[in-house]
Design a protein around this motif. Sequence first.
Motif, PDB file in Angstrom:
ATOM      1  N   VAL A  93      -1.513  -0.017   7.229  1.00  0.00           N
ATOM      2  CA  VAL A  93      -1.757  -1.222   6.430  1.00  0.00           C
ATOM      3  C   VAL A  93      -3.254  -1.372   6.159  1.00  0.00           C
ATOM      4  O   VAL A  93      -3.672  -1.701   5.032  1.00  0.00           O
ATOM      5  N   ALA A  94      -4.082  -1.125   7.170  1.00  0.00           N
ATOM      6  CA  ALA A  94      -5.534  -1.240   7.010  1.00  0.00           C
ATOM      7  C   ALA A  94      -6.028  -0.248   5.961  1.00  0.00           C
ATOM      8  O   ALA A  94      -6.855  -0.586   5.105  1.00  0.00           O
ATOM      9  N   TRP A  95      -5.529   0.985   6.005  1.00  0.00           N
ATOM     10  CA  TRP A  95      -5.930   2.002   5.030  1.00  0.00           C
ATOM     11  C   TRP A  95      -5.504   1.603   3.623  1.00  0.00           C
ATOM     12  O   TRP A  95      -6.251   1.781   2.656  1.00  0.00           O
ATOM     13  N   LEU A  96      -4.331   1.002   3.487  1.00  0.00           N
ATOM     14  CA  LEU A  96      -3.872   0.548   2.176  1.00  0.00           C
ATOM     15  C   LEU A  96      -4.826  -0.508   1.613  1.00  0.00           C
ATOM     16  O   LEU A  96      -5.180  -0.482   0.430  1.00  0.00           O
ATOM     17  N   LEU A  97      -5.271  -1.441   2.453  1.00  0.00           N
ATOM     18  CA  LEU A  97      -6.220  -2.464   2.006  1.00  0.00           C
ATOM     19  C   LEU A  97      -7.536  -1.827   1.555  1.00  0.00           C
ATOM     20  O   LEU A  97      -8.123  -2.242   0.548  1.00  0.00           O
ATOM     21  N   VAL A  98      -7.991  -0.829   2.291  1.00  0.00           N
ATOM     22  CA  VAL A  98      -9.255  -0.169   1.957  1.00  0.00           C
ATOM     23  C   VAL A  98      -9.149   0.562   0.618  1.00  0.00           C
ATOM     24  O   VAL A  98     -10.028   0.441  -0.243  1.00  0.00           O
ATOM     25  N   VAL A  99      -8.056   1.311   0.421  1.00  0.00           N
ATOM     26  CA  VAL A  99      -7.935   2.088  -0.817  1.00  0.00           C
ATOM     27  C   VAL A  99      -7.755   1.168  -2.017  1.00  0.00           C
ATOM     28  O   VAL A  99      -8.254   1.440  -3.118  1.00  0.00           O
ATOM     29  N   GLU A 100      -7.088   0.027  -1.826  1.00  0.00           N
ATOM     30  CA  GLU A 100      -6.956  -0.927  -2.923  1.00  0.00           C
ATOM     31  C   GLU A 100      -8.311  -1.537  -3.280  1.00  0.00           C
ATOM     32  O   GLU A 100      -8.606  -1.773  -4.455  1.00  0.00           O
ATOM     33  N   GLN A 101      -9.144  -1.776  -2.277  1.00  0.00           N
ATOM     34  CA  GLN A 101     -10.484  -2.290  -2.556  1.00  0.00           C
ATOM     35  C   GLN A 101     -11.289  -1.277  -3.368  1.00  0.00           C
ATOM     36  O   GLN A 101     -12.027  -1.638  -4.293  1.00  0.00           O
TER      37      GLN A 101
END
Length: 208
Positions: free
Chosen positions: A145-153
């Motif tokens: 989930v954390a990686w998904l937030l980072v890539v979306e940013q």
Amino acid sequence: MSIRHGLLALLEQGPRYGSRLRTEFESRTGSTWPLNVGQVYTTLSRLERDGMVVQDGADEAGHDLYEITDAGRDELRSWFETPVDRASPPRDELAIKLAMAVGAPGVDIRDVIQAQRHHTLQAMQDYTRLKAQALADVPSNRDEVAWLLVVEQMIFQAEAEARWLDHCEARLVRLAKAAATEPVAGPGPAATRGAARSAAGRARAARP
């Protein structure tokens, strides 16, 4: 990027040694900001100096374990609760490059913009593929989930950069058109008076 606070956040989950902290940090952020062990231990030494962490023995392999202190927890809570300061933005290489390219001899700023736009759009496509892969696997733990937030940013940042480049190009086109349609300035009053005096002097000299 706050390595200091990132390490504190990981240590709040329990004692860790340096290489494990590096692995977990990179896992949480998708290796977007890779760390080396030297950076981790340098940061841990500063945190220990500041009373944020203490060494807590060693594991079975002999690695020094670090544990967060109450002062470290207070620091971490303050970090989570305080907005990131945007009043003093970090230096942006692209903004500096375009600012310096304006009027630089031998540099066509439009070529600079076009090259950057191509690179930015390619990066945005790569990030979008990474996001699609992350969603296809259905994030099942906090690291995913954390990686998904980072890539979306990163996608949002690339989109904003592409729009800004379009804006820069449009502004340059408008300025070029305005400069092309500006009337050519005639001679100033002083020059006009000087020319008139010269003409009058020539006329007097030509009289018989």
